[in-house]
Design an enzyme around this catalytic site. Structure first.
Site, PDB file in Angstrom:
ATOM      1  N   SER A   1       0.230   4.666   4.824  1.00  0.00           N
ATOM      2  CA  SER A   1       1.304   4.801   5.810  1.00  0.00           C
ATOM      3  C   SER A   1       0.845   5.562   7.038  1.00  0.00           C
ATOM      4  O   SER A   1       1.383   5.373   8.118  1.00  0.00           O
ATOM      5  CB  SER A   1       2.477   5.598   5.232  1.00  0.00           C
TER       6      SER A   1
ATOM      7  N   HIS B   1       1.003  -3.127   4.744  1.00  0.00           N
ATOM      8  CA  HIS B   1       1.869  -1.957   4.560  1.00  0.00           C
ATOM      9  C   HIS B   1       3.261  -2.381   4.105  1.00  0.00           C
ATOM     10  O   HIS B   1       4.054  -2.910   4.874  1.00  0.00           O
ATOM     11  CB  HIS B   1       1.946  -1.174   5.889  1.00  0.00           C
TER      12      HIS B   1
ATOM     13  N   GLU C   1       4.197  -4.850   7.153  1.00  0.00           N
ATOM     14  CA  GLU C   1       3.389  -4.748   8.374  1.00  0.00           C
ATOM     15  C   GLU C   1       1.938  -5.076   8.034  1.00  0.00           C
ATOM     16  O   GLU C   1       1.383  -4.537   7.072  1.00  0.00           O
ATOM     17  CB  GLU C   1       3.494  -3.330   8.957  1.00  0.00           C
TER      18      GLU C   1
ATOM     19  N   ASN D   1       7.825   3.076  10.794  1.00  0.00           N
ATOM     20  CA  ASN D   1       7.917   4.520  10.600  1.00  0.00           C
ATOM     21  C   ASN D   1       7.925   5.257  11.929  1.00  0.00           C
ATOM     22  O   ASN D   1       8.563   6.298  12.072  1.00  0.00           O
ATOM     23  CB  ASN D   1       6.777   5.027   9.718  1.00  0.00           C
TER      24      ASN D   1
HETATM   25  P1  NAI Z   1       1.856   7.793  -5.832  1.00  0.00           P
HETATM   26  O1  NAI Z   1       1.411   9.196  -5.833  1.00  0.00           O
HETATM   27  O2  NAI Z   1       3.180   7.445  -6.411  1.00  0.00           O
HETATM   28  O3  NAI Z   1       0.782   6.896  -6.598  1.00  0.00           O
HETATM   29  C1  NAI Z   1      -0.576   6.979  -6.394  1.00  0.00           C
HETATM   30  C2  NAI Z   1      -1.249   6.510  -7.693  1.00  0.00           C
HETATM   31  O4  NAI Z   1      -2.627   6.309  -7.422  1.00  0.00           O
HETATM   32  C3  NAI Z   1      -1.158   7.503  -8.846  1.00  0.00           C
HETATM   33  O5  NAI Z   1      -0.623   6.846  -9.986  1.00  0.00           O
HETATM   34  C4  NAI Z   1      -2.615   7.923  -9.082  1.00  0.00           C
HETATM   35  O6  NAI Z   1      -2.888   8.140 -10.447  1.00  0.00           O
HETATM   36  C5  NAI Z   1      -3.363   6.717  -8.559  1.00  0.00           C
HETATM   37  N1  NAI Z   1      -4.730   7.017  -8.121  1.00  0.00           N
HETATM   38  C6  NAI Z   1      -5.136   8.014  -7.309  1.00  0.00           C
HETATM   39  N2  NAI Z   1      -6.465   7.922  -7.114  1.00  0.00           N
HETATM   40  C7  NAI Z   1      -6.893   6.842  -7.795  1.00  0.00           C
HETATM   41  C8  NAI Z   1      -8.158   6.207  -7.969  1.00  0.00           C
HETATM   42  N3  NAI Z   1      -9.259   6.687  -7.383  1.00  0.00           N
HETATM   43  N4  NAI Z   1      -8.224   5.116  -8.759  1.00  0.00           N
HETATM   44  C9  NAI Z   1      -7.126   4.615  -9.339  1.00  0.00           C
HETATM   45  N5  NAI Z   1      -5.907   5.170  -9.197  1.00  0.00           N
HETATM   46  C10 NAI Z   1      -5.792   6.271  -8.442  1.00  0.00           C
HETATM   47  O7  NAI Z   1       1.752   7.300  -4.307  1.00  0.00           O
HETATM   48  P2  NAI Z   1       2.608   6.220  -3.516  1.00  0.00           P
HETATM   49  O8  NAI Z   1       3.826   6.853  -2.974  1.00  0.00           O
HETATM   50  O9  NAI Z   1       2.727   4.991  -4.332  1.00  0.00           O
HETATM   51  O10 NAI Z   1       1.665   5.938  -2.274  1.00  0.00           O
HETATM   52  C11 NAI Z   1       0.475   5.221  -2.382  1.00  0.00           C
HETATM   53  C12 NAI Z   1       0.037   4.749  -1.012  1.00  0.00           C
HETATM   54  O11 NAI Z   1       1.061   3.962  -0.441  1.00  0.00           O
HETATM   55  C13 NAI Z   1      -0.245   5.857  -0.018  1.00  0.00           C
HETATM   56  O12 NAI Z   1      -1.310   5.473   0.783  1.00  0.00           O
HETATM   57  C14 NAI Z   1       1.043   5.918   0.807  1.00  0.00           C
HETATM   58  O13 NAI Z   1       0.818   6.355   2.135  1.00  0.00           O
HETATM   59  C15 NAI Z   1       1.443   4.470   0.831  1.00  0.00           C
HETATM   60  N6  NAI Z   1       2.852   4.201   1.036  1.00  0.00           N
HETATM   61  C16 NAI Z   1       3.819   4.937   0.407  1.00  0.00           C
HETATM   62  C17 NAI Z   1       5.168   4.642   0.603  1.00  0.00           C
HETATM   63  C18 NAI Z   1       6.219   5.403  -0.124  1.00  0.00           C
HETATM   64  O14 NAI Z   1       7.407   5.262   0.241  1.00  0.00           O
HETATM   65  N7  NAI Z   1       5.910   6.174  -1.130  1.00  0.00           N
HETATM   66  C19 NAI Z   1       5.584   3.557   1.501  1.00  0.00           C
HETATM   67  C20 NAI Z   1       4.482   2.796   2.041  1.00  0.00           C
HETATM   68  C21 NAI Z   1       3.188   3.134   1.822  1.00  0.00           C
END
Ligand code: NAI
Length: 633
Positions: free
Chosen positions: A408, A429, A441, A479
């Site tokens: 993001s 995205h 996006e 955003n």
């Molecule tokens: P989250 O913290 O819920 O999930 C991240 C997951 O990635 C965790 O389950 C973790 O165990 C796993 N992980 C971390 N490093 C890893 C690796 N090296 N190999 C395999 N798994 C790994 O995070 P979330 O909220 O899902 O965000 C993920 C991405 O999406 C970020 O880049 C965020 O900016 C983006 N994003 C988030 C939004 C939101 O509303 N939460 C909306 C749009 C994009």
């Protein structure tokens, strides 16, 4: 004739095939309807034994009226004439004394379904693309060519109103169950089945007594219930069409011509014009998916958190084989549970849900990388972690596969420095919640390979989302415009206006959710971080800092601006909304949209309007933020 072909069999059976000239799908333009009238004239002179109507297009039966023609309805007379044209013609079709049948294969929407409803029999072809519905309400208009009369007669008023007021479609099996279709048959027997049915002399299924009562003497009761339901979702001053549908059904037996003032009010409403505009904007977004022939079968998602888990489930729902990777199986289990719920809810068939679940494969070792056509990274928002991952991924990927990040806030230009081929990294995205949000996006970093961006757009279409190409700038489009809007709303809280009043002002403006409730939903910590990144150095609002300091992060902690229980905010009464408050609150958003268009983050103002509508739910009846501002001046 240009659009129809007639074939008369020796038996006297006539086939009328619609294959609209120079068009991928059939639409009921004035010309197509004019030719159909000629067909009925001919058949009056030489009555057939039976008439079967079908489509010559692979895409489907008929997609609806010709929406292009709506944009030319600049006077009340033209609007009434348009309604009259189809209403009279389909009444005539319904009254012919030879049996008639429509074969429905693929889409059968709006005017197309109204034509089919005017036939004695409706034969649905049971295959995945077959769907029937009256989605006029989504364009701010009503099914004026007999739909409001005949659909309630076929399926009863509850189902009919539900379909007409929501625009939702149903498949062949459901159509059969509800009595909309007389039969649902597989494609290979459709012609034979049509022949048999149309010549069968079989009476149509009669609507059960209760349904007949509800569609007769008890109409007023049903109408009043329906009005209440609509009122929960749409205000009449924003969306007059659903209210008109109920009234025309209940008071005029589905005949809009009996209420010409409703026709004038609806067809010339700014809502209808703007929703038609939004329809065409949506078509523009869809077209981005057609610039590449890229086709994915296998997707690999890394990070099974909030986003990655739901992205993987969505891709599996849309038919992809998906491998989902995280650091351990335990970390994946919440995502798999959510996926199971999504499949049950969306597919409504245990066998199909099982098949979707089988397509979603937990993959702790990342074995799926080597086979994937698309790899989507959705791990923690951390540059070093993402870089390390990309470095390890690249040599294992297929050469033509898409490498995408869901980040993001990080710069793609920083993330890709570790790649052999940095130009291949693209942003895909998604928005949270993935299943609900139609927009995605597609982020083009500086110097990215345009073919990769186009392929990413094609992939987004393949999973039935709307791609919006954006440049790699902080917050992209959606955003970036939400940040000043949320900050402005919190500045109003600092100025002493209650959260309830602020939210009510924006609901009355037409937003799906007030900005303060939105902040509570997104999380105050996230809002603070996004604000820091996107507010160009401005001080964060006091009300935000205080709450974050106390660990009040919104919905997820049970307390933010509101106290949350059972997933709902506890709101006190809103009180009187000061005049001009909504405009004051929406102004920073619109200003930012204009700046981003000027900076080229999104290609033009129309696309920006599309992105903000489909990415934030910005009041669609306004036609989008920039369109709204232009109309104000
Ligand atoms: P989250 O913290 O819920 O999930 C991240 C997951 O990635 C965790 O389950 C973790 O165990 C796993 N992980 C971390 N490093 C890893 C690796 N090296 N190999 C395999 N798994 C790994 O995070 P979330 O909220 O899902 O965000 C993920 C991405 O999406 C970020 O880049 C965020 O900016 C983006 N994003 C988030 C939004 C939101 O509303 N939460 C909306 C749009 C994009």
């Amino acid at each position: 004739m240009k659009h129809w072909q007639l074939q008369r069999e020796d038996s006297g059976l006539v086939w009328a095939t619609l294959d609209k000239q120079d068009a991928a799908a059939n639409a009921l333009s004035a010309e197509v309807l004019g030719e159909f009238k000629e067909i009925l004239d001919q058949l009056d002179v030489y009555p057939p034994k039976a008439l079967i109507i079908r489509s010559g297009k692979a895409a489907g039966f008929i997609a609806g009226a010709d929406i292009e023609e709506f944009t030319q309805l600049d006077t009340a007379d033209k609007g009434r004439a348009l309604v009259e044209r189809g209403w009279t013609l389909f009444n005539r079709l319904a009254a012919v004394n030879y049996p008639t049948l429509a074969i429905i294969r693929g889409h059968c929407l709006g005017g197309g379904l109204e034509l089919a409803l005017a036939c004695r029999y409706l034969l649905a072809v049971d295959e995945p693309g077959t769907k029937m519905g009256l989605p006029e309400v989504m364009l701010g208009i009503f099914p004026g060519w007999g739909g409001m009369l005949r659909l309630p007669q076929r399926v009863g008023p509850a189902v009919a109103l539900d379909m007409m007021l929501t625009g939702k479609t149903i498949d062949a099996k459901r159509a059969k169950r509800l009595g909309l279709a007389d039969e649902a048959v597989p494609p290979r027997v459709m012609e034979q089945a049509a022949r048999q049915l149309v010549l069968s002399g079989q009476a149509r299924r009669k609507l059960p007594l209760l349904q007949r009562l509800l569609n007769g003497p008890f109409k007023a009761v049903v109408a009043s219930g329906a009005r209440k339901q609509v009122a929960r979702k749409a205000r009449p001053e924003h969306y007059p069409a659903p209210y008109a549908i109920i009234d025309i059904w209940a008071k005029h037996n589905g005949n809009a011509l009996a209420a010409p003032e409703l026709i004038d009010g609806i067809i010339n409403s700014s809502t209808a014009r703007n929703l038609v505009r939004v329809f065409f904007l949506q078509e523009r977004l869809k077209a981005f998916g057609k610039e590449s022939s890229f086709k994915a079968e296998r997707v690999h998602v890394i990070g099974a958190g909030v986003m990655g888990g739901d992205i993987a489930a969505w891709c599996a729902l849309r038919g992809m084989t998906v491998t989902l990777q995280d650091q351990s199986l335990e970390r994946m289990s919440p995502a798999l549970q959510r996926a199971g719920k999504l499949f049950d809810h969306r597919l409504r068939d245990p066998l199909l849900a099982r098949a979707a679940f089988d397509r979603l494969i937990p993959d702790v070792n990342g074995d799926g990388v080597a086979h994937a056509d698309v790899v989507i990274e959705a791990i923690f928002e951390d540059v070093a972690a993402k870089q390390a991952l990309f470095k390890a991924l690249e040599p294992r990927m297929k050469p033509g596969a898409i490498l995408a990040t869901n980040t993001s806030s990080l710069k793609l230009e920083d993330l890709r420095t570790v790649l052999q081929k940095p130009e291949r990294l693209v942003g895909i995205h998604f928005f949270n919640p993935v299943a609900m949000m139609p927009l995605v996006e597609v982020v083009e970093a500086k110097g990215a390979d345009p073919a990769v961006v186009q392929a990413a757009c094609a992939f987004v279409r393949q999973i039935d989302k709307l791609p919006l190409p954006v440049k790699s700038e902080p917050g992209f489009l959606v955003n970036a415009v939400l940040a000043p809007y949320m900050l402005g709303a919190m500045a109003a809280v600092d100025a002493g206006i209650s959260p309830e009043t602020i939210d009510e002002a924006m609901l009355a403006f037409g937003m799906p959710m007030g900005p303060i409730e939105l902040i509570d939903t997104v999380g105050l910590d996230i809002a603070l971080a996004a604000g820091k990144q996107l507010a160009s150095g401005a001080e964060p609002p006091r009300c935000l800092l205080e709450r974050v300091k106390q660990g009040q992060l919104g919905k997820k902690t049970g307390q933010g601006f509101y106290t949350w229980a059972d997933g709902k905010p506890g709101k006190a009464g809103a009180g009187a909304v000061p005049s001009g408050l909504a405009l004051q609150l929406v102004t920073p958003l619109i200003n930012r949209v204009e700046q981003l268009v000027a900076a080229g983050v999104v290609a033009d103002a129309d696309l920006a309007d599309a992105g903000v509508i489909f990415g934030t739910g910005f009041a669609p009846f306004t036609g989008g933020p920039i369109h709204f501002r232009n109309k104000q001046h």
